[in-house]
Design a protein around this motif. Structure first.
Motif, short mmCIF file in Angstrom:
data_model
loop_
_atom_site.label_atom_id
_atom_site.label_comp_id
_atom_site.label_asym_id
_atom_site.label_seq_id
_atom_site.Cartn_x
_atom_site.Cartn_y
_atom_site.Cartn_z
N LYS A 8 36.55 42.46 8.42
CA LYS A 8 35.55 42.52 7.60
C LYS A 8 35.09 43.99 7.37
CE LYS A 8 30.91 40.90 6.05
NZ LYS A 8 29.81 39.92 6.56
N SER A 9 34.75 44.29 8.52
CA SER A 9 34.19 45.91 8.94
C SER A 9 35.11 46.67 8.27
CB SER A 9 33.46 46.28 10.18
OG SER A 9 34.54 46.07 11.03
N SER A 10 36.40 46.70 8.69
CA SER A 10 37.45 47.67 8.11
C SER A 10 37.46 47.50 6.65
CB SER A 10 38.61 47.26 8.83
OG SER A 10 39.83 47.96 8.45
N SER A 11 37.62 46.41 5.92
CA SER A 11 37.45 46.49 4.52
C SER A 11 36.29 47.12 3.87
CB SER A 11 37.70 44.87 4.08
OG SER A 11 39.05 44.44 4.49
N LEU A 12 35.14 46.82 4.55
CA LEU A 12 33.89 47.35 3.99
C LEU A 12 33.96 48.98 4.00
CD1 LEU A 12 31.31 46.83 2.55
CD2 LEU A 12 30.41 46.57 4.91
N GLU A 14 36.61 50.77 4.08
CA GLU A 14 37.67 51.26 3.05
C GLU A 14 37.12 51.37 1.72
OE1 GLU A 14 40.47 52.89 3.66
OE2 GLU A 14 39.94 52.57 5.89
N ALA A 15 36.24 50.15 1.42
CA ALA A 15 35.63 50.06 0.02
C ALA A 15 34.76 51.34 0.00
CB ALA A 15 35.00 48.65 -0.17
N TRP A 16 34.03 51.38 0.86
CA TRP A 16 32.83 52.76 0.96
C TRP A 16 33.52 54.00 0.39
CZ3 TRP A 16 29.37 54.48 5.34
CH2 TRP A 16 28.64 55.31 4.73
N ARG A 17 34.80 54.11 1.32
CA ARG A 17 35.54 55.44 1.11
C ARG A 17 36.06 55.54 -0.46
NH1 ARG A 17 38.95 55.40 6.75
NH2 ARG A 17 37.42 55.95 8.01
N GLY A 18 36.42 54.40 -1.04
CA GLY A 18 36.79 54.28 -2.10
C GLY A 18 35.83 54.55 -3.20
N ILE A 19 34.64 54.28 -3.04
CA ILE A 19 33.55 54.23 -4.06
C ILE A 19 33.00 55.63 -3.92
CG2 ILE A 19 31.61 53.72 -2.72
CD1 ILE A 19 30.72 51.91 -5.04
N GLN A 20 33.08 56.32 -2.67
CA GLN A 20 32.84 57.59 -2.49
C GLN A 20 33.78 58.72 -3.17
OE1 GLN A 20 32.61 57.41 1.83
NE2 GLN A 20 30.46 58.38 1.70
N THR A 21 34.87 58.32 -3.24
CA THR A 21 35.95 58.86 -3.99
C THR A 21 35.71 58.92 -5.47
OG1 THR A 21 37.58 58.82 -2.37
CG2 THR A 21 38.49 59.51 -4.37
N ALA A 22 35.49 57.74 -6.04
CA ALA A 22 35.26 57.36 -7.27
C ALA A 22 33.95 58.10 -7.88
CB ALA A 22 35.38 55.99 -7.59
N ALA A 31 25.74 52.66 -3.07
CA ALA A 31 27.00 52.17 -2.78
C ALA A 31 26.88 50.92 -2.08
CB ALA A 31 27.59 53.24 -1.71
N ALA A 32 26.11 50.70 -1.24
CA ALA A 32 25.89 49.39 -0.68
C ALA A 32 25.54 48.33 -1.73
CB ALA A 32 24.83 49.30 0.10
N ARG A 33 24.96 48.71 -2.77
CA ARG A 33 24.77 47.64 -4.00
C ARG A 33 25.77 47.53 -4.62
NH1 ARG A 33 18.56 49.16 -5.81
NH2 ARG A 33 17.46 48.27 -4.15
N ASP A 34 26.63 48.38 -5.06
CA ASP A 34 27.64 48.35 -5.56
C ASP A 34 28.87 47.39 -5.07
OD1 ASP A 34 26.80 50.06 -7.86
OD2 ASP A 34 28.17 51.68 -7.21
N LEU A 35 28.58 47.37 -3.73
CA LEU A 35 29.65 46.70 -2.86
C LEU A 35 29.06 45.26 -2.59
CD1 LEU A 35 30.91 49.59 -0.63
CD2 LEU A 35 32.29 48.66 -2.43
N GLY A 36 27.85 44.97 -2.77
CA GLY A 36 27.46 43.77 -2.51
C GLY A 36 27.21 43.84 -1.01
N LEU A 42 26.97 49.10 5.76
CA LEU A 42 28.04 50.06 5.70
C LEU A 42 27.78 51.21 6.97
CD1 LEU A 42 27.73 51.33 1.86
CD2 LEU A 42 29.30 49.82 2.92
N LEU A 43 26.46 51.64 7.13
CA LEU A 43 26.48 52.62 8.29
C LEU A 43 26.95 52.02 9.43
CD1 LEU A 43 24.99 55.27 8.30
CD2 LEU A 43 22.86 54.02 9.20
N ALA A 44 26.88 50.98 9.56
CA ALA A 44 27.71 50.21 11.16
C ALA A 44 28.99 50.47 11.12
CB ALA A 44 27.16 48.65 11.17
N THR A 45 29.83 50.42 9.86
CA THR A 45 31.17 50.83 9.80
C THR A 45 31.69 52.27 10.45
OG1 THR A 45 31.51 51.61 7.53
CG2 THR A 45 31.38 49.03 7.72
#
Length: 358
Positions: A8-12, A14-22, A31-36, A42-45
């Protein structure tokens, strides 16, 4: 850490990195709100990659901020951010456990409610050509309580000692956040008795206790007192009118803004007032105070109602202007600056008098 949690933390991450790229430059809160997810999750990842998880006692962590010298203290809610630069000069902790509270007096002024302090991190991040170091505190839902950023003249050696002293044994990316339950406030049982107690207030600090005793939501209290102690003013015009007038006349004011765990307070004059638009999801209108050691950023598109509120005290009536969002959540309060034992300034009352009533 279990395989499921790790996944779960790994997926989160990767999703954060994806939204930072986009969306380059997107803030972690957005970003946290966009990712639910929550900002703390997010910071803990990033633990082990510039992020260190800290542990309490939270009262001692707060006291340790005094060792850092001049810092930038940031406190926010969904619509208002206050930033002050200076030292944590005088820290006074009262009570223990869930009832512990603190007052911070000086260039940084806050009221701290430790019952809402659940997670904390030391964070190192690269921004443009700068390396930012901070201590960031979050509540149990993973929402930011306060962030303390080092400045050019901060004591970095003291910061490193603080991080080592409060470093948690658990440095995993696992973070169990928990949403807050909606508090049931269905009072008052007796409106007349509630308003009578309001009329007998001796100090503005007694107002919150009165609301608790009568089980009244703050916004509902203002509705109940309409025409007696409260009235609405134009929400879109009021904040800028107050700041423009205070700036033009050099009138010292007070601005309160915060969240469950921290209430930050500005006391003094304001000078540079600017309105700017920004936002990744659409235009956001921000009202800003941009002074050397104090910044305020308020999202005017979120401000839904504004109220003038009067409270009796032993020094006469004290007048505030209180801003709320659509969900009837407090955004910020404005007062005229006054010292204990001294009546409210007529110049402040004149500013309030000239606000456009609804």
């Amino acid at each position: 850490m279990s395989t499921i949690v790790e996944s779960k933390s790994s997926s989160l991450r990767e999703a954060w990195r994806g939204i930072q790229t986009a969306k380059p430059g997107i803030r972690i809160r957005e970003a946290a709100r966009d990712l639910g997810a929550s900002e703390a999750e997010l910071l803990a990842t990033r633990i082990g990659e510039g992020v260190v998880r800290l542990q309490g006692p939270w009262t001692e962590l707060l006291k340790s901020f005094k060792t850092l010298g001049k810092v930038m203290s940031l406190t926010r809610n969904d619509a208002c951010i206050l930033e002050h630069k200076g030292p944590f000069q005088d820290v006074d902790v009262k009570g223990e456990g869930a009832r512990a509270m603190a007052t911070v007096i000086g260039p940084v002024e806050t009221r701290v409610f430790f019952s809402a302090w659940s997670f904390a991190f030391a964070v190192t991040e690269e921004k443009s050509d700068r390396t930012l170091k901070s201590i960031q505190v979050f509540d149990k839902a993973g929402e930011a309580v306060t962030k303390i950023y080092l400045q050019e003249k901060s004591d970095e050696a003291a910061y490193e000692k603080l991080v080592e002293k409060f470093r948690a044994a658990d440095q995993s990316a696992e973070l169990e956040v928990e949403p807050y339950a909606t508090e049931e406030l269905n009072g008052p049982e007796d409106r007349a008795a509630f308003l009578q107690e309001w009329s007998e207030l001796k100090d503005t600090h007694d107002f919150f206790g009165m609301l608790r005793r009568h089980k009244v939501h703050r916004y509902h209290a203002l509705e109940l007192a309409t025409g007696k102690y409260t009235y609405q003013v134009d929400a879109k015009l009021t904040p800028k009118q107050i700041l423009d007038r205070a700036s033009a006349t050099k009138l010292p004011i007070m601005i309160f803004a915060g969240n469950r765990g921290n209430l930050q307070i500005h006391q003094g004059k304001v000078r540079t007032i600017r309105v700017l638009e920004r936002g990744h999801a659409g235009p956001e209108q921000w009202l800003n105070v941009l002074d050397p050691d104090f910044n305020m950023h308020m999202r005017m598109d979120v401000v839904h109602t504004a109220w003038v509120v009067q409270k009796p005290t032993t020094e006469g009536l004290v007048t505030s202007v209180e801003l709320f969002d659509k969900g009837k959540n407090m955004i910020a309060q404005f007062f005229g600056l006054r010292k204990p034992g001294i009546p409210e300034r007529e110049e402040w009352r004149e500013v309030v008098k000239n606000l456009q009533a609804l």
